[in-house]
Design an enzyme around this catalytic site. Structure first.
Site, mmCIF file in Angstrom:
data_model
loop_
_atom_site.group_PDB
_atom_site.id
_atom_site.type_symbol
_atom_site.label_atom_id
_atom_site.label_comp_id
_atom_site.label_asym_id
_atom_site.label_seq_id
_atom_site.Cartn_x
_atom_site.Cartn_y
_atom_site.Cartn_z
ATOM 1 N N SER A 1 0.884 -1.059 -0.301
ATOM 2 C CA SER A 1 0.021 -0.104 0.168
ATOM 3 C C SER A 1 1.288 0.890 0.078
ATOM 4 C CB SER A 1 -0.469 -0.144 1.413
ATOM 5 O OG SER A 1 -1.734 1.226 1.534
ATOM 6 N N TYR B 1 -0.904 -1.140 10.311
ATOM 7 C CA TYR B 1 -0.306 -1.109 8.892
ATOM 8 C C TYR B 1 0.270 -0.851 7.992
ATOM 9 C CZ TYR B 1 -3.333 -0.817 4.736
ATOM 10 O OH TYR B 1 -3.953 -0.846 3.245
#
Ligand code: NAP
Length: 250
Positions: free
Chosen positions: A143, A157
């Site tokens: 990401s 994350y």
């Protein structure tokens, strides 16, 4: 476009929704057989139906990617059903906004297990299956959050997504001499269920900040994954492909 994937066999983890579902359907459109892995049965079977409608063979294997036995069984069932493994998209992921000091150990472990440990588990069982034929292409989901930029309250994350880049590079070098290419993709903000963690206001702000002036579609990530898995990307390994409408270079 013909990507030369007709007759190939692909695994997509996190294939029960969002980017994984779009990629499973995209593999099917190329003529590849696709094995959809996730925990939710009804949603996974729905992806299988969509993939079959798109023209490919498809199979759902209920899988918790954080469990080694499940991932080993996923690869085993793929070989049993289709006889080989050519491509894999290790896409399953979760993320929650929690201030760093308020995050519990359980919450840290939950995100790191799905987003990072499970990618390693997938590589651990997929690579030996690919070595059987001496060829294969794997794409791991990272990401822009963590791999390229930092975001507050998103520490677990982003740590996992940065970790996916390191894991991808190391694995790519380790298996480059044995016919296996391993890359990562780093999407920006893409319209899927995971966006329920953002408020409407925040989504509008993000959309305005994207040079292409919109949030991305799951199919736009799927297209990049298909390309990385195809022979059109035959000289690319260890790369992190950013798919963010220009967000991180603005
Ligand atoms: N959407 C974005 O803006 C964006 C941006 C950058 C990166 N990403 C990454 O893209 C990936 C897919 O996310 P998405 O946006 O498509 O969201 P999504 O629709 O929520 O998809 C997440 C997928 O992960 C699966 N999953 C979660 N935990 C799992 C587990 N333990 N075992 C097996 N599967 C599991 C879910 O399936 P089950 O619940 O059925 O198990 C679901 O299919 C994630 O890794 C995410 O971090 C998304």
């Amino acid at each position: 476009m013909n990507f030369g994937l007709n007759g190939k066999v692909a695994i997509v983890t996190g294939g029960s929704s969002g980017i994984g579902r779009a990629t499973a359907v995209a593999f099917a459109q190329t003529g590849a057989s696709v094995v959809v892995a996730a925990r939710r049965v009804q949603e996974g079977e729905e992806t299988v139906r969509l993939a079959k409608d798109a023209g490919g063979e498809a199979l759902f294997v209920q899988t918790d990617v954080t469990k080694a036995a499940d991932v080993e069984a996923l690869v085993g069932k793929t070989l049993e059903a289709f006889g080989r493994l050519d491509c894999a998209f290790n896409n399953a992921g979760i993320g929650k906004f929690i201030p760093l000091t308020e995050r519990s150990e359980e919450e840290w472990d939950a995100e790191t297990n799905v987003n990072l440990k499970a990618v390693w588990l997938c590589l651990k069982y997929q690579i030996p299956a690919m070595l059987e034929t001496g060829t294969g292409a794997i794409v791991n989901m990272a990401s822009i959050g963590g791999a390229v930029i930092g975001t507050s309250n998103f520490s677990a994350y982003e740590a996992t997504k940065a970790g996916v880049i390191g894991l991808t590079r190391s694995a790519a070098i380790e298996y480059a001499g044995q016919g296996i290419r391993i890359n990562a993709v780093s999407p920006g903000v893409i319209a899927t269920e995971i966006l329920s963690i953002f408020s409407e206001d925040r989504l509008q702000q993000v959309s305005n900040a994207v040079p292409l002036k919109r949030i991305g579609e799951a199919a736009e990530v799927a297209n990049a994954v298909i390309w990385l898995c195809s022979d059109a990307a035959s000289y690319i390994t260890g790369h992190n492909l950013v798919i963010d409408g220009g967000f991180t270079v603005r």
